[in-house]
Design an enzyme around this catalytic site. Structure first.
Site, PDB file in Angstrom:
ATOM      1  N   LYS A 157       0.836  -1.181   0.000  1.00 29.89           N
ATOM      2  CA  LYS A 157       0.000   0.000   0.000  1.00 29.89           C
ATOM      3  C   LYS A 157       0.883   1.247   0.000  1.00 29.89           C
ATOM      4  O   LYS A 157       2.050   1.111   0.364  1.00 29.89           O
ATOM      5  CB  LYS A 157      -0.940  -0.002   1.212  1.00 29.89           C
ATOM      6  CG  LYS A 157      -0.180  -0.163   2.548  1.00 29.89           C
ATOM      7  CD  LYS A 157      -0.927   0.364   3.688  1.00 29.89           C
ATOM      8  CE  LYS A 157      -0.804   1.842   3.861  1.00 29.89           C
ATOM      9  NZ  LYS A 157       0.484   2.325   4.389  1.00 29.89           N
ATOM     10  N   LYS A 191      -2.076  -9.297  10.948  1.00 29.79           N
ATOM     11  CA  LYS A 191      -1.674  -9.309  12.361  1.00 29.79           C
ATOM     12  C   LYS A 191      -2.515 -10.357  13.084  1.00 29.79           C
ATOM     13  O   LYS A 191      -3.728 -10.435  12.869  1.00 29.79           O
ATOM     14  CB  LYS A 191      -1.880  -7.931  13.002  1.00 29.79           C
ATOM     15  CG  LYS A 191      -0.839  -6.907  12.549  1.00 29.79           C
ATOM     16  CD  LYS A 191      -1.029  -5.588  13.267  1.00 29.79           C
ATOM     17  CE  LYS A 191      -0.146  -4.495  12.688  1.00 29.79           C
ATOM     18  NZ  LYS A 191       1.229  -4.511  13.140  1.00 29.79           N
ATOM     19  N   HIS A 248      -5.345   0.450   6.505  1.00 32.74           N
ATOM     20  CA  HIS A 248      -5.376  -0.380   7.715  1.00 32.74           C
ATOM     21  C   HIS A 248      -6.646  -0.194   8.550  1.00 32.74           C
ATOM     22  O   HIS A 248      -7.278  -1.147   8.976  1.00 32.74           O
ATOM     23  CB  HIS A 248      -4.177  -0.058   8.616  1.00 32.74           C
ATOM     24  CG  HIS A 248      -2.844  -0.198   7.948  1.00 32.74           C
ATOM     25  ND1 HIS A 248      -2.599  -1.135   6.979  1.00 32.74           N
ATOM     26  CD2 HIS A 248      -1.675   0.478   8.109  1.00 32.74           C
ATOM     27  CE1 HIS A 248      -1.338  -1.035   6.574  1.00 32.74           C
ATOM     28  NE2 HIS A 248      -0.764  -0.061   7.245  1.00 32.74           N
TER      29      HIS A 248
HETATM   30  C1  BG6 Z   1       2.605   1.428   7.391  1.00 31.97           C
HETATM   31  C2  BG6 Z   1       2.649   2.930   7.276  1.00 31.97           C
HETATM   32  O1  BG6 Z   1       1.683   0.898   6.485  1.00 31.97           O
HETATM   33  O2  BG6 Z   1       2.229   1.070   8.715  1.00 31.97           O
HETATM   34  C3  BG6 Z   1       3.594   3.508   8.310  1.00 31.97           C
HETATM   35  O3  BG6 Z   1       3.062   3.304   5.978  1.00 31.97           O
HETATM   36  C4  BG6 Z   1       3.244   3.024   9.696  1.00 31.97           C
HETATM   37  O4  BG6 Z   1       3.558   4.938   8.269  1.00 31.97           O
HETATM   38  C5  BG6 Z   1       3.130   1.507   9.720  1.00 31.97           C
HETATM   39  O5  BG6 Z   1       4.235   3.460  10.590  1.00 31.97           O
HETATM   40  C6  BG6 Z   1       2.627   1.021  11.050  1.00 31.97           C
HETATM   41  O6  BG6 Z   1       2.695  -0.380  11.075  1.00 31.97           O
HETATM   42  P1  BG6 Z   1       2.781  -1.138  12.445  1.00 31.97           P
HETATM   43  O7  BG6 Z   1       2.666  -2.569  12.079  1.00 31.97           O
HETATM   44  O8  BG6 Z   1       4.112  -0.789  13.043  1.00 31.97           O
HETATM   45  O9  BG6 Z   1       1.661  -0.634  13.296  1.00 31.97           O
END
Ligand code: BG6
Length: 468
Positions: A157, A191, A248
């Protein structure tokens, strides 16, 4: 511990994972550490090869130095044996993908890898590049016949920058790859705790009250302590709304509200997810002032060297769902960079009972300290008749289950090797999610109205006006 034998069918073909963007942030922090962990636990087919593409003159040693630092930071330790396995599997190809004719080099390298391994391996193209670059790469892969059946496309993404560009990207890709070959990544879906929301919902006692008659509000939060970490160009083109909400957080919402299918097959899940996304009412231009909040942390403009930037590093939306089941329930999605904590939760607030007593609250803690907490009303011990709130608290990692907790990217890779689409997004899901935020994307891109500033390390702009 699971082994490769149990993870894959006997006839699974080992992949050559071709990484576009091997020197990028994502490869360093998520992808290569995930491959390292899979190799450490023997969870990739034996003949797997990783082919990193870069226009720079770099060797695998250069690439892995940063990865080792990231593994140490995340796991507290970096196993030298597993690191050696990763080094042995990693090949680097110097190639300038913007130049015509350079893809011949890739074809030659892939043929050579097949020759060395004595079999035709599956080509898994991992796109960790901006959407417009993906478009070019896909076209070149097609032209060079590298899009055949034994190849798959794994796309990071953001998928497009808005509805229109996502639609165009879908069209371009579909000229060269069919839907079965495409895996659009939303690593939040992979996750463990997000998958667990679905499993939890299959508990009949909760599914019966999973509706607007009993639930007043659902708040989905993804707070990050990290700032943009030097990703200036990416962030100036993206912002919090596109980076986390469109992808997300809308996926988290879909998983929370979808009508559970009788079986969790990939096809049924996708159908239910799409229906859920299509039932979320888009935030229209006239709703933005009331239902959307954006913020930017102080110092961001200096960091990106753009004194006029009005990119959102914080975004919150209030959404409604048009179905009878979710009538009048408030859905709040919020996310921000450089806040006071790293915390991702889905909080389900139940309505008070007839006597207006304590609300039940259910919190899915996606990360960190993965778990589920249910706040209940209990009698305060003693001779009085007083009540108080108490928590039933499940810590996911305390469960004595004899398997590792795979990180989302480990899951993404294993599923792509297996060819299992369940935890990836379909093109229709992507378009449905862009549609929900489309007007906000347009408005926030075109002006800086109502942009709130917040201090780094604070809790961000006040969103109580969205919350009931
Ligand atoms: C990514 C974003 O998709 O997800 C980032 O581009 C973000 O900006 C990250 O920091 C967060 O992922 P996680 O798994 O660390 O919560």
């Amino acid at each position: 511990m699971q082994s490769t034998n149990k993870l894959y069918e006997n006839n699974v073909v080992a992949p050559v994972l071709v990484v576009f963007g091997i020197t990028g942030d994502l490869a360093k922090k998520k992808l290569l550490p995930a491959i390292y962990r899979l190799l450490k636990d023997d969870l990739l087919p034996k003949e797997t090869v990783i082919l990193g593409l870069t226009r720079q003159n770099l060797g695998s040693k250069d690439i892995l130095t940063n990865t080792e630092i990231c593994i140490n930071e995340a796991d507290g330790i970096c196993d030298p044996k597993a690191m050696k396995k990763l080094k042995d599997r990693l090949q680097i190809l110097q190639i300038d993908i913007s130049k015509l004719g350079e893809f011949k080099k890739l074809k030659t390298a892939l043929d050579q890898i097949d020759k060395n391994s004595g079999q035709k391996l599956n080509h898994l193209y991992y796109m960790s590049v901006p959407p417009n670059v993906t478009e070019n790469i896909v076209g070149e892969l097609g032209k060079h016949g590298l899009n055949k059946d034994n190849s798959r496309l794994l796309i990071e993404k953001p998928f497009g920058f808005d509805y229109k560009s996502a639609k165009k990207l879908i069209k371009v890709i579909s000229k060269f790859f069919n839907e079965d070959q495409i895996f659009r990544i939303d690593h939040y879906l992979a996750k463990e705790t997000v998958q667990n929301i679905l499993i939890f919902r299959y508990n009949n006692i909760f599914e019966k009250v999973w509706n607007g008659a009993n639930i007043s509000e659902v708040i989905i939060t993804a707070n990050e302590k990290l700032d943009i970490e030097g990703r200036k160009v990416f962030y100036e083109e993206t912002g919090a709304l596109r980076d986390l909400i469109q992808s997300h957080l809308l996926m988290l919402l879909a998983v929370t509200i979808l009508d559970l299918p009788d079986k969790m097959t990939s096809q049924k899940l996708h159908r239910a997810k799409l229906k859920a996304l299509e039932s979320i009412s888009p935030v229209t231009h006239s709703d933005i002032k009331k239902n959307a909040i954006r913020g930017q942390y102080e110092g961001y403009r200096e960091e990106v060297e753009n004194p006029n930037s009005h990119i959102d590093t914080f975004a919150a939306l209030k959404l409604n769902v048009s179905t009878k089941r979710w009538h009048k329930v408030n859905f709040i999605l919020r996310t921000g960079k450089a806040l006071n904590e790293k915390l991702t939760t889905v909080e389900v607030k139940f309505k008070p009972n007839q006597e207006g007593l304590q609300n039940n609250n259910l919190i899915f803690r996606i990360q960190p300290h993965e778990g589920i907490k249910l706040t209940m009303l209990i009698k305060e011990p003693g001779f009085n008749k007083k009540t108080k709130a108490a928590d039933l608290d499940l810590n996911y990692r305390d469960e004595k289950i004899d398997v590792t907790h795979p990180d989302a990217y480990e899951r993404v890779l294993v599923d792509a090797v297996k060819g299992d689409h369940s935890l990836f997004s379909t093109s229709s899901e992507i378009l449905a999610s862009w549609k929900i935020v489309e007007d906000v994307v347009q408005e926030w891109t075109s002006n800086s109205n109502n942009l709130l500033y917040y201090k780094k390390g604070s809790s961000g702009p006040d969103v109580t006006s969205l919350i009931e």
